[in-house]
Design a protein around this motif. Structure first.
Motif, PDB file in Angstrom:
ATOM      1  N   GLU A 341       0.846  -1.199   0.000  1.00 20.43           N
ATOM      2  CA  GLU A 341       0.000   0.000   0.000  1.00 20.43           C
ATOM      3  C   GLU A 341       0.879   1.245   0.000  1.00 20.43           C
ATOM      4  N   SER A 342       0.320   2.343  -0.519  1.00 18.11           N
ATOM      5  CA  SER A 342       1.054   3.613  -0.503  1.00 18.11           C
ATOM      6  C   SER A 342       0.427   4.591   0.483  1.00 18.11           C
ATOM      7  N   PHE A 343       1.257   5.393   1.062  1.00 20.65           N
ATOM      8  CA  PHE A 343       0.797   6.395   2.028  1.00 20.65           C
ATOM      9  C   PHE A 343       1.528   7.715   1.773  1.00 20.65           C
ATOM     10  N   THR A 344       0.876   8.807   2.096  1.00 19.31           N
ATOM     11  CA  THR A 344       1.536  10.104   1.953  1.00 19.31           C
ATOM     12  C   THR A 344       1.377  10.908   3.236  1.00 19.31           C
ATOM     13  N   GLY A 345       2.472  11.465   3.684  1.00 16.48           N
ATOM     14  CA  GLY A 345       2.423  12.295   4.887  1.00 16.48           C
ATOM     15  C   GLY A 345       2.116  13.744   4.553  1.00 16.48           C
ATOM     16  N   TYR A 449       6.677  10.224   1.195  1.00 18.04           N
ATOM     17  CA  TYR A 449       5.900   9.434   0.230  1.00 18.04           C
ATOM     18  C   TYR A 449       6.314   7.981   0.443  1.00 18.04           C
ATOM     19  N   ILE A 450       5.395   7.194   0.928  1.00 20.20           N
ATOM     20  CA  ILE A 450       5.751   5.894   1.496  1.00 20.20           C
ATOM     21  C   ILE A 450       5.083   4.762   0.723  1.00 20.20           C
ATOM     22  N   LYS A 451       5.876   3.761   0.396  1.00 15.01           N
ATOM     23  CA  LYS A 451       5.331   2.528  -0.185  1.00 15.01           C
ATOM     24  C   LYS A 451       5.769   1.398   0.726  1.00 15.01           C
ATOM     25  N   MET A 452       4.791   0.606   1.198  1.00 15.29           N
ATOM     26  CA  MET A 452       5.156  -0.459   2.124  1.00 15.29           C
ATOM     27  C   MET A 452       4.566  -1.782   1.685  1.00 15.29           C
ATOM     28  N   LYS A 468       9.716   1.627   1.119  1.00 16.15           N
ATOM     29  CA  LYS A 468      10.433   2.518   0.211  1.00 16.15           C
ATOM     30  C   LYS A 468       9.887   3.918   0.445  1.00 16.15           C
ATOM     31  N   ILE A 469      10.751   4.831   0.840  1.00 18.69           N
ATOM     32  CA  ILE A 469      10.255   6.158   1.232  1.00 18.69           C
ATOM     33  C   ILE A 469      11.054   7.268   0.547  1.00 18.69           C
ATOM     34  N   PHE A 470      10.326   8.203  -0.031  1.00 23.35           N
ATOM     35  CA  PHE A 470      10.929   9.425  -0.533  1.00 23.35           C
ATOM     36  C   PHE A 470      10.523  10.545   0.402  1.00 23.35           C
ATOM     37  N   GLY A 521      11.178  11.725  12.136  1.00 27.58           N
ATOM     38  CA  GLY A 521      11.190  10.813  10.988  1.00 27.58           C
ATOM     39  C   GLY A 521      10.299   9.606  11.140  1.00 27.58           C
ATOM     40  N   SER A 522       9.932   9.275  12.379  1.00 28.64           N
ATOM     41  CA  SER A 522       9.238   8.005  12.568  1.00 28.64           C
ATOM     42  C   SER A 522       7.708   8.050  12.606  1.00 28.64           C
ATOM     43  N   PRO A 523       7.067   9.168  12.946  1.00 27.69           N
ATOM     44  CA  PRO A 523       5.597   9.107  13.027  1.00 27.69           C
ATOM     45  C   PRO A 523       4.903   8.731  11.705  1.00 27.69           C
ATOM     46  N   GLN A 524       5.370   9.276  10.580  1.00 25.73           N
ATOM     47  CA  GLN A 524       4.663   8.954   9.327  1.00 25.73           C
ATOM     48  C   GLN A 524       4.883   7.497   8.902  1.00 25.73           C
ATOM     49  N   PRO A 525       6.126   6.984   8.915  1.00 27.07           N
ATOM     50  CA  PRO A 525       6.269   5.552   8.618  1.00 27.07           C
ATOM     51  C   PRO A 525       5.510   4.666   9.611  1.00 27.07           C
TER      52      PRO A 525
END
Ligand SMILES: Cc1cc2nc3c(=O)[nH]c(=O)nc-3n(C[C@H](O)[C@H](O)[C@H](O)COP(=O)(O)OP(=O)(O)OC[C@H]3O[C@@H](n4cnc5c(N)ncnc54)[C@H](O)[C@@H]3O)c2cc1C
Ligand code: FES
Ligand code: FES
Lengths: 942, 290
Positions: A341-345, A449-452, A468-470, A521-525
């Motif tokens: 799934e993809s997620f965006t902060g 921009y997170i793909k997990m 994978k995070i940008f 750095g950790s709350p969004q992941p």
């Protein structure tokens, strides 16, 4: 065009000369020196400037002083009577409603006006009265309590000490009010902007108006000619050295030398007799730019041929991380179920109520900086480097700080520019950011921009995880190199993950730099991971509690990325939060529009390694040293000096209290270790000349690291004192103990004496009684791969948060009802402070989940650089919060303590998103989860 | 803030002549909560401020028969808490109470809220629904302008140079009539309307005699949704009718997209708020409700 006006302030008639455009706030602060009234926004939104005008609350930043003749004005300083606090003030102290204290005077004024009219206000009425007062620290819970129960709290002679069940300790475990609460509630506490030095000038910065360009020409002649202007500086006037946070990536100049890279970049600066003149002068500076193409999108920035921000970062990639632990291919093969799934902060900002402020004062051979900072030592170090002078010739003073949350964890342009201007003018130069400048400068959370991809067995057991995070980093590195590592390294600390692959890229764009923000750095992941785990539970019909339980981290575990977890009561936080909230009965069972959600989190208790390598010395004096897997110098250092009469201990440690309460926690630890009552220890932490180095308030480190140093300093004191006492009591020093102001023999009940008496005797015979202590994290922390240092820590915290909320299905509006949070912080040194940190974190991060968002237009300009449109939660948006502490003891911490400050933010985003899913049936995977997004998703799904 | 000269005349005539004298270089200041924000951010540049603070007679709420007259300098909190207003036009109190914060409501005035002509302003919709008018004076003469003719663009009104809004006059609302104000905002306090609706319904027997729907924050000015309003006249109230009227109101709205909400979302909100306000207004007009 000055004119004389007479104001009635706190019952005194004061005649002052004002200009028509002077606000009441400026008159109160600058002319009458009543600096208790604060400025947080200048535009009527934050309430920090609240005063009473004829008994009604008003925002003094939006009142013209010239209009105020004949009115009765009351400021915070007017509430005390002959040194006796008013009832509301007492109540704020005793209920723990004060953290950084910057909102406190305004809050108290609003509360006072309310109580004067209705002494028994309901919660709804209180929330209405205090709706215009923002607080970034407390989550409003204890403020509400303070106002609701003002009578009870104010009648307490001694503050209530809600004892925690820690029988072994006399001081540790007590809910003592903050040591500095009285100063904060009376307006006496001096924040940087409140300080006035002789001959002081005021500085302002000219910011770039374009997102990317080369400076062709700057003409400062008209600005210099303006009466009252004392200095104008541009790029050529500042040192040629670059600065930043992490030495390999220093990439900022004090003022732009050649290029500007975002709207807000520092181009020139002015020192003048007052702020208004300095601002006028800025308008007279002419800058000619050659505008360069700019790039704002992470993915576009990495394309071939995209505008390049810095030569040294090809393809605009600032930092790359490629980590692979175990074997994810095998792990995914072993999985029964895989979900991707993809997620965006979102871009969010610390937005402490106190804006950044500095006063540079360059005297003959001595540079003094007052700075609203979380990291006095790193600022000290940076000044030494940029100005190429020994640390010993610089002194950094950290006055009371009004919140930081990471935004004040690096050297600011104000710190450096104020010094340059001071050197040039020979006068101290004060510089304070406006709220807009706070946003322009930023250093807030990176948008990720997170793909997990997560693989599990049929029962939910994790077999492999890939992420994978940008990260959109903006125009400079700031803390970003650390951020991109944290975004990966914290994931395996909460669940046992056998195989893990992390690809991280921090990308530069023409926007203000992002930095370190609470939870770094950790709350969004973590949000993404917890959502993904909950999605899998939904899809496999697994119980989210059970799945977490079976994957749960355990004590004494070595993670796949080589982190050593020591104490761990994660499972207890999970089970107790579930039990307290009734999660199991409610989840999936509530009516439409009502939902409950769960997520967990955890964080480091102090970074295992310092930000710069090598010894404490000027950067230019030493070659870059190779990395060694140990602390080169102690991260925390303390001195305890006992007063000559033996009655008082004074603790010296350069630990930065920014509102989180270290100026209370550290003296409490000292008192416990010395065997003195809590009120017999004072602390001096503000001045680098007086107090030895503590690395500061970041990575949630002070309680553990500072606490250990303090405890050892106290032990050192006792080691010197006991032989003296033993002689006086005719026993051996080994059998002595100290507690509660007495020294007594463990073996013989009759042998006991007053602590002070022994200490007085010590001084008479041996001169000053002083103890020193220090703390270094254990050697060998972390793995041997690149980036292995980030995430290392002597100890880790754990927590679980559960959120219950309503969603209005017709508009998408979310109403957060209640939070339950259990934290494993080790021993709570001060439980009231622990709860305060949790409550503040819940509200701050719920705001990030639902409404906080910095929005940029296609010119890279921030659309909402103010607190009216960048939405912080108000007291009216605040849920009820239950904060619990699980029983836990950390061997490495002082009296078993570890962290709460940053870790408490980590589970919140996920819990909110999960509850919204439970309420509506839709997952929103990009933050913030606005009503509009919810409604849109509902329409698309049904 | 730039330097300016502040004048504090003690009578209306004096204020008007100062305004005439300095023309576009001058502005009236009432509570200043709108103006000072603009001045501080350099959104406007002027060199004279004419303060109304010392002028008597602008600070009271009076009634003449069933008509309410609210002085331009009455504060937002005074409007919110006025029993006189509450009795006759509760929607206006609710609108005032929904605004900003206690502090700003103590400072800001009803005159300023109207004269600033911000599309999202909270008081105008309820006032338009009530058929209110304002009294404008030039010192020499007075004129009466219906609220529905007062605005002609964002921050643009019929006020001419040298004119001051002195009073807001709310006519008798009449029997069997209810006005409801609904506002959607993104947080509890200090939040401007994303969209707002003021709805007025008069019932006769079991029919709706007439209705008026006013929309806020979705057009350059607070606007009467004419078509939607007309759909109510003479109709038998029903869920279905209200639903269609709400749809029509949303269709008439002309919102823009900005940081608070997209065009589409605002239209959706208008539909929801219109429906809710119709339901409530009908209930109240027929004697039920709070
Ligand atoms: C933090 C904050 C939150 C806010 N929230 C809201 C909100 O939720 N809803 C909302 O509607 N508004 C809101 N406002 C805007 C503002 O507070 C209100 O519109 C207020 O009523 C303005 O009144 P004032 O007396 O302060 O106007 P001023 O600032 O004094 O004047 C506003 C304008 O009107 C003119 N003017 C004032 N009085 C007269 C008069 N009698 N005749 C002719 N011209 C006149 C002035 O010249 C100026 O151009 C908010 C403002 C702030 C700062
Ligand atoms: S400083 Fe006045 S409200 Fe923020
Ligand atoms: S205590 Fe409220 S802002 Fe810090």
């Amino acid at each position: 065009m000055y004119r004389l006006i007479t104001l009635n302030v706190n019952g005194d008639l004061r005649t002052v000369a004002v200009k028509p455009n002077t606000t009441l706030l400026d008159v109160i602060r600058d002319k009458l020196d009543l600096t208790g009234t604060k400025k947080g926004c200048g535009l009527g939104v934050c309430g920090a400037c609240t005063v009473l005008v004829d008994g009604e609350t008003m925002s003094s930043c939006l009142l013209l002083a010239a209009n105020m003749e004949g009115k009765c004005i009351t400021t915070i300083e007017g509430l005390e009577e002959k040194g006796k606090l008013s009832a509301v003030q007492k109540s704020f102290i005793h209920s723990g409603a004060i953290q950084c204290g910057y909102c406190t005077p305004g809050m108290v004024m609003s509360a006072k006006a309310l109580i004067d009219k209705s002494p028994n206000p309901t919660e709804a009425v209180i929330k209405e009265a205090l709706g215009g007062n923002l607080c970034r620290c407390t989550g409003y819970v204890k403020i509400l309590d303070a106002v609701k129960n003002w009578k009870t709290y104010s009648e307490l002679d001694e503050p209530e000490m809600k004892e925690y069940d820690l029988e072994d300790y006399k001081v540790v475990g007590k809910s003592l009010p903050r040591y500095d609460a009285r100063d904060k509630v009376t307006g006496r506490a001096k924040y940087t902007a409140d300080i006035v030095l002789p001959k002081m000038l005021h500085g302002k910065i000219l910011h770039s108006t374009i997102p990317h360009g080369r400076i062709i020409r700057i003409d400062t002649s008209r600005a210099e000619a303006l009466p009252g202007v004392k200095a104008v500086i541009i790029g050529k006037d500042v040192p040629d050295r670059q600065y930043g946070v992490s030495p390999p990536r220093y990439d900022e100049y004090v003022l732009a030398k050649d290029n500007v890279r975002y709207v807000g970049d520092e181009v020139a600066a002015v020192a003048a007799i007052d702020e208004e003149t300095a601002e006028r002068a800025l308008e007279l500076i002419e800058v000619e730019y050659e505008e360069l193409p700019a790039v704002f999108d992470v993915y576009k920035a990495m394309e071939e041929g995209a505008p390049l921000l810095h030569e040294r970062y090809p393809n605009n990639i600032n930092t790359s991380v490629d980590h692979h632990f175990g074997d994810v291919d095998r792990g995914f093969q072993e999985a029964d179920y895989i979900k991707e799934e993809s997620f965006t902060g979102n871009f969010t900002q610390q937005a402490p109520l106190e804006p950044h402020a500095s006063i540079g004062d360059w005297q003959d051979g001595l540079l003094i900086l007052h700075s609203a900072t979380q990291v006095p030592h790193y600022v000290h170090y940076m000044l030494a480097n940029v100005f190429d002078m020994p640390l010993g010739k610089i002194k950094v003073i950290r006055p009371t700080v009004g919140g930081g949350f990471g935004g004040k964890a690096e050297t600011t342009p104000l710190d450096l520019i104020s010094c340059v201007l001071s050197k040039k003018t020979g006068c101290p130069v004060k510089m304070v950011y406006s709220r807009k400048e706070m946003f322009l400068h930023n250093r807030g959370r990176h948008k990720q921009y997170i793909k997990m991809k997560l693989g599990v067995k049929r029962n939910g057991e994790i077999t492999a995880f890939e992420s994978k995070i940008f990260l959109d980093g903006g125009a400079y590195t700031s803390f970003g190199i650390v951020t991109v590592y944290y975004a990966g390294s914290m994931i395996p600390t909460l669940y046992k993950i056998p195989n893990y692959k992390y690809t991280g890229r921090r990308v530069m764009t023409n926007k203000p730099a992002c930095g370190a923000f609470r939870g770094h750095g950790s709350p969004q992941p973590r949000f993404a991971f917890e959502c993904l785990l909950n999605m899998i539970c939904d899809e496999l019909s697994l119980n989210p509690v059970e799945v977490r339980r079976i994957n749960s981290m355990e004590a004494d575990y070595h993670t796949c990325n080589d982190l050593d977890i020591r104490s761990c009561r994660y499972k207890e936080t999970l089970l107790q939060a579930v039990e307290e909230s009734g999660f199991s009965e409610k989840y999936g069972q509530l009516n439409d529009g009502h939902g409950i959600g769960l997520a967990s989190g955890g964080f480091v208790s102090g970074a295992g390694y310092t930000i710069y390598r090598g010894q404490v010395q000027q950067h230019s004096q030493k070659p870059r040293e190779p990395f060694q897997k140990k602390s080169i110098f102690p991260h925390a250092n303390a001195i305890i000096k006992i007063s000559e009469d033996g009655t008082q201990a004074v603790l010296f440690i350069g630990a930065a209290d920014i509102g989180q309460g270290s100026d209370t926690i550290l003296p409490m630890i000292a008192a416990e270790a010395l065997g003195l009552p809590a009120d017999r220890v004072r602390i001096r932490s503000e001045d680098s000349d007086i107090s030895p180095i503590d690395l500061g308030a970041y990575s949630s480190r002070i309680t553990l690291m500072g606490g250990n140093a303090v405890k050892r300093a106290a032990e050192d004191v006792l080691a010197k004192l006991f032989p003296v006492a033993a002689r006086l009591m005719n026993c051996s020093p080994e059998e002595l103990k100290a507690s509660d102001g007495f020294i007594f023999s463990d073996k013989d009940d009759t042998k006991s004496m007053e602590w002070a008496e022994a200490a007085r005797k010590y001084f008479n015979d041996n001169s000053s009684l002083i103890g020193t202590g220090w703390y270094k994290p254990p050697e060998g922390l972390g793995g041997d791969y690149k980036g292995a240092t980030v995430g290392t820590s002597p100890a880790y915290s754990f927590s679980t948060a559960i959120c219950e909320l309503n969603v209005d299905i017709s508009t998408g509006k979310v109403d957060v009802k209640k939070f339950w949070d259990y934290h494993d912080c080790g021993t709570p040194v001060n439980p009231m402070s622990v709860h305060g940190q949790v409550e503040g974190a819940v509200v701050m991060t719920t705001g990030e989940a639902l409404m906080e968002d910095m929005v940029y237009n296609d010119r890279g300009e921030l659309v909402n650089p103010n607190l009216h449109e960048y939405l912080l939660m108000t007291i009216k948006d605040t849920p009820e919060i239950f904060s619990g502490i699980v029983d836990s003891y950390e061997e490495e911490g002082p009296y078993g303590a570890k962290e709460v400050g940053e870790g408490a933010t980590v589970p919140i985003l996920g819990a909110v998103a999960h509850a919204i899913k439970d309420a509506t049936g839709v997952w929103i995977t990009d933050l913030p989860i606005t009503p509009e997004k919810i409604l849109k998703a509902l329409k698309e799904n049904y | 803030m730039r330097d300016f000269i502040i004048h504090e005349p003690d009578n209306i005539g004096g204020a008007c002549s100062l305004l005439l004298e300095f023309g576009t270089q001058a502005r009236i200041i009432a509570g200043g909560t709108d103006l000072l924000v603009d001045l501080k951010q350099h959104n406007i540049e002027i060199s004279h401020l004419v303060s109304l603070a010392k002028i008597g007679g602008l600070k009271s709420i009076t009634t003449i028969g069933d008509e309410i007259r609210i002085g331009a300098l009455v504060s937002l909190n005074e409007v919110a808490e006025s029993l006189t207003v509450k009795k006759r036009l509760r929607a206006l109190c609710k609108a005032a109470a929904s605004m900003a914060s206690k502090q700003i409501r103590n400072q800001g005035t009803i005159g300023g809220n109207i004269a600033s002509a911000v599309p999202s302003a909270d008081l105008p919709p309820a006032l338009l629904a009530a058929g209110a008018h304002v009294i404008i004076t030039s010192g020499e003469s007075e004129r009466k302008v219906p609220m529905s003719n007062f605005f002609y663009g964002p921050r643009k009104t019929v006020l001419a140079v040298g004119e001051i809004l002195t009073q807001v006059v709310i006519p008798s609302i009449g029997k069997k009539t209810a006005i409801i104000y609904k506002k959607f905002k993104l947080r509890g306090a200090n939040a401007l309307a994303v969209a707002s609706v003021a709805t007025r319904i008069t019932v006769a027997g079991n029919l709706i005699k007439e209705g008026r729907i006013v929309l806020g924050a979705v057009a350059p000015v607070p606007m009467i949704a004419e078509l939607a309003s007309e759909m109510l006249a003479g109709q038998i109230p029903s869920h279905n009718l209200f639903f269609r009227v709400a749809e029509a109101a949303a269709a008439e709205a002309k919102p823009i997209s900005d940081i608070r909400g997209s065009r589409e979302y605002r239209k959706e909100l208008i539909q929801v708020l219109t429906k809710q306000s119709l339901d409530e207004a009908f209930k109240r007009a027929t004697g039920g409700g709070d």
